[in-house]
Design an enzyme around this catalytic site. Structure first.
Site, mmCIF file in Angstrom:
data_model
loop_
_atom_site.group_PDB
_atom_site.id
_atom_site.type_symbol
_atom_site.label_atom_id
_atom_site.label_comp_id
_atom_site.label_asym_id
_atom_site.label_seq_id
_atom_site.Cartn_x
_atom_site.Cartn_y
_atom_site.Cartn_z
ATOM 1 N N GLU A 140 -7.672 7.206 -11.225
ATOM 2 C CA GLU A 140 -7.833 8.631 -10.920
ATOM 3 C C GLU A 140 -6.741 9.488 -11.546
ATOM 4 O OE1 GLU A 140 -9.584 9.616 -7.440
ATOM 5 O OE2 GLU A 140 -10.818 7.833 -7.560
ATOM 6 N N HIS A 190 -3.095 0.687 -6.009
ATOM 7 C CA HIS A 190 -4.459 0.154 -6.021
ATOM 8 C C HIS A 190 -4.505 -1.102 -5.168
ATOM 9 C CE1 HIS A 190 -8.346 -1.260 -7.534
ATOM 10 N NE2 HIS A 190 -8.538 -0.002 -7.881
HETATM 11 N N1 COA Z 1 2.103 6.692 -2.600
HETATM 12 C C1 COA Z 1 3.032 6.329 -1.686
HETATM 13 N N2 COA Z 1 3.011 5.146 -1.040
HETATM 14 C C2 COA Z 1 2.000 4.307 -1.332
HETATM 15 C C3 COA Z 1 1.009 4.618 -2.278
HETATM 16 C C4 COA Z 1 1.087 5.872 -2.914
HETATM 17 N N3 COA Z 1 0.181 6.255 -3.818
HETATM 18 N N4 COA Z 1 0.140 3.610 -2.361
HETATM 19 C C5 COA Z 1 0.553 2.677 -1.493
HETATM 20 N N5 COA Z 1 1.681 3.100 -0.869
HETATM 21 C C6 COA Z 1 2.443 2.382 0.129
HETATM 22 C C7 COA Z 1 1.623 2.147 1.392
HETATM 23 O O1 COA Z 1 1.764 3.219 2.296
HETATM 24 C C8 COA Z 1 2.205 0.866 1.906
HETATM 25 O O2 COA Z 1 3.409 1.173 2.584
HETATM 26 P P1 COA Z 1 3.824 0.414 3.948
HETATM 27 O O3 COA Z 1 3.872 -1.046 3.569
HETATM 28 O O4 COA Z 1 5.145 1.017 4.272
HETATM 29 O O5 COA Z 1 2.742 0.731 4.925
HETATM 30 C C9 COA Z 1 2.600 0.102 0.631
HETATM 31 O O6 COA Z 1 2.732 1.085 -0.372
HETATM 32 C C10 COA Z 1 1.588 -0.920 0.162
HETATM 33 O O7 COA Z 1 0.340 -0.305 0.096
HETATM 34 P P2 COA Z 1 -0.936 -1.137 -0.391
HETATM 35 O O8 COA Z 1 -1.164 -2.284 0.539
HETATM 36 O O9 COA Z 1 -0.789 -1.436 -1.834
HETATM 37 O O10 COA Z 1 -2.059 -0.052 -0.217
HETATM 38 P P3 COA Z 1 -3.607 -0.253 0.014
HETATM 39 O O11 COA Z 1 -4.125 -1.390 -0.785
HETATM 40 O O12 COA Z 1 -3.906 -0.273 1.477
HETATM 41 O O13 COA Z 1 -4.156 1.129 -0.554
HETATM 42 C C11 COA Z 1 -4.628 2.849 -2.083
HETATM 43 C C12 COA Z 1 -4.520 1.329 -1.894
HETATM 44 C C13 COA Z 1 -5.283 3.118 -3.428
HETATM 45 C C14 COA Z 1 -5.503 3.426 -0.981
HETATM 46 C C15 COA Z 1 -3.217 3.456 -2.030
HETATM 47 O O14 COA Z 1 -2.424 2.935 -3.065
HETATM 48 C C16 COA Z 1 -3.240 4.974 -2.064
HETATM 49 O O15 COA Z 1 -3.399 5.618 -1.031
HETATM 50 N N6 COA Z 1 -3.088 5.610 -3.278
HETATM 51 C C17 COA Z 1 -3.140 7.038 -3.375
HETATM 52 C C18 COA Z 1 -4.561 7.552 -3.355
HETATM 53 C C19 COA Z 1 -5.289 7.239 -4.640
HETATM 54 O O16 COA Z 1 -4.777 7.367 -5.738
HETATM 55 N N7 COA Z 1 -6.553 6.849 -4.487
HETATM 56 C C20 COA Z 1 -7.407 6.474 -5.578
HETATM 57 C C21 COA Z 1 -7.564 4.998 -5.633
HETATM 58 S S1 COA Z 1 -8.454 4.454 -7.070
#
Ligand code: COA
Length: 355
Positions: A301, A247
């Site tokens: 989710e 998140h």
């Molecule tokens: N699975 C695998 N890797 C993940 C991840 C996941 N669910 N969520 C984050 N990461 C990774 C990112 O790729 C990033 O890696 P990097 O530094 O090598 O590029 C690292 O963890 C940090 O990510 P972060 O900055 O916390 O992500 P964000 O704030 O840009 O994105 C989300 C937040 C929700 C978009 C992201 O966690 C995600 O894509 N989750 C899965 C989709 C989901 O559940 N969506 C519903 C959200 S309510």
């Protein structure tokens, strides 16, 4: 100064590009307050658990500052009106049905738009299954009527109550991507319907509201807890994200996950929740291994998927059901933006060729 330097990443000079707008404060709001460090959420000043107990109509009353009885009546009338003007074709997907259907709601007020979402979504699900849409019934509350229009017959009280708690819980969540989209469109003085359609479009993506269907696909693919580690490692090795985990704001488990987990247990749908808990624990462990500096825990989710399945909502309708709750918050944000906002017009830094 509109930049919050107390965010997780310190922001640099004003002309730095802030990727994903993390930590940028774009509005003042009285609607939602998210404490990501401690995993707490307040909606219109009330703690999340209290809001869940209020149910959807009570939460609309809170967000819109209107009497609950009035909200109940106007939503029932809006569902009836929406059914009378249902488009007669079946769109290719539930979110497309919402986009297309709501786009025709020029000059609509909050209740008309909030009433239209479950009617459009349920009609889409019925037609997709080769069935006729079912008319709403004003004697039911909003959540129970949604369930009845999807499933037919009188919904079990426990399921209707669980859906009611779900819709209330997801109604509002601060400056998330879809709410931001709504506020950008509102800031141009476009219509309420145009802003809500923008919210629907933003919600569709799997990084925002589109993850619950893929979460269930993941649980199906894993099947038994013993398979979780191998399956999750395979996904991560292939460079794919684990749906329902991580998140932007929360550094803890999403507090809404616990509300939904409890709601599923109350429904007695214990089997699936056991698998979900096992997959969640394993995903958390593997993500901590890969990203030791970043707490990637279950988000809203993950258990949305398990809860909506237990309630009997078809998988293809999960994101539209999320929209049926969140539209209440979008409408409130539209009003706030129109009252006190200013045209949103940020800047970009040009990095292309110059003559
Ligand atoms: N699975 C695998 N890797 C993940 C991840 C996941 N669910 N969520 C984050 N990461 C990774 C990112 O790729 C990033 O890696 P990097 O530094 O090598 O590029 C690292 O963890 C940090 O990510 P972060 O900055 O916390 O992500 P964000 O704030 O840009 O994105 C989300 C937040 C929700 C978009 C992201 O966690 C995600 O894509 N989750 C899965 C989709 C989901 O559940 N969506 C519903 C959200 S309510």
């Amino acid at each position: 100064m509109l930049i919050n330097v107390a965010g997780r990443r310190m922001l640099g000079a004003m002309n730095d590009v802030v990727r994903g707008l993390e930590g940028v404060v774009v509005a003042e709001t009285r609607l939602g307050d998210v404490d990501g460090e401690h995993g707490r959420l307040w909606i219109a000043g009330r703690p999340l658990e209290e809001v869940a107990d209020l149910g959807f109509e009570g939460t609309c009353a809170l967000l819109w500052r209107r009497p609950r009885d009035e909200v109940r009546g106007t939503l029932a009338a809006a569902r009836r009106a929406a059914f009378a003007r249902l488009p007669d074709r079946c769109a290719s997907g539930a979110m497309v049905a919402l986009r297309e259907g709501l786009a025709a709601y020029e000059d609509a007020d909050d209740a008309a738009l909030v009433g239209a979402v479950p009617v459009l979504a349920a009609a889409w699900a019925r037609r997709r299954a080769g069935l006729e849409p079912l008319a709403p019934d004003a004697s039911r509350d909003h959540a129970a009527d949604f369930l009845a229009m999807v499933q037919g017959g009188e919904p079990a009280a426990a399921r209707a109550r669980a859906l009611d708690r779900y819709l209330a819980t997801v109604s509002e969540h601060g400056m998330n991507a879809s709410t931001f989209a709504v506020r950008v469109v509102a800031s141009t003085a476009a219509s309420r319907a145009a802003a809500i359609v923008a919210g629907v479009c933003a919600l569709e993506g799997p990084l925002h509201g589109g993850a619950p269907g893929p979460v269930l696909d993941m649980l199906d693919a894993i099947g038994v807890p013993e398979q979780a580690e191998a399956w999750l490692r395979g996904e991560l090795a292939a460079g794919r994200r684990i749906m329902g985990m991580g998140h932007r704001i929360y550094r803890t488990r999403d507090p809404r996950a616990a509300v939904f987990e409890r709601a599923v247990r109350d429904l007695g749908a214990g089997g699936r929740i056991g698998l979900a808990r096992a997959v969640e624990r394993e995903a958390e462990r593997l993500l901590a291994e890969r990203h030791p500096g970043r707490a990637l825990r279950a988000n809203v989710e993950f258990y949305t998927a398990v809860l909506l399945e237990a309630v009997g909502i078809p998988r293809a309708l999960f994101t539209a059901t999320f929209a049926a709750g969140r539209v209440a918050g979008w409408c409130a944000h539209y009003g706030e933006e129109r009252e006190g906002g200013r045209l949103m017009r940020p800047s970009s830094r040009y990095v292309g060729p110059r003559p």
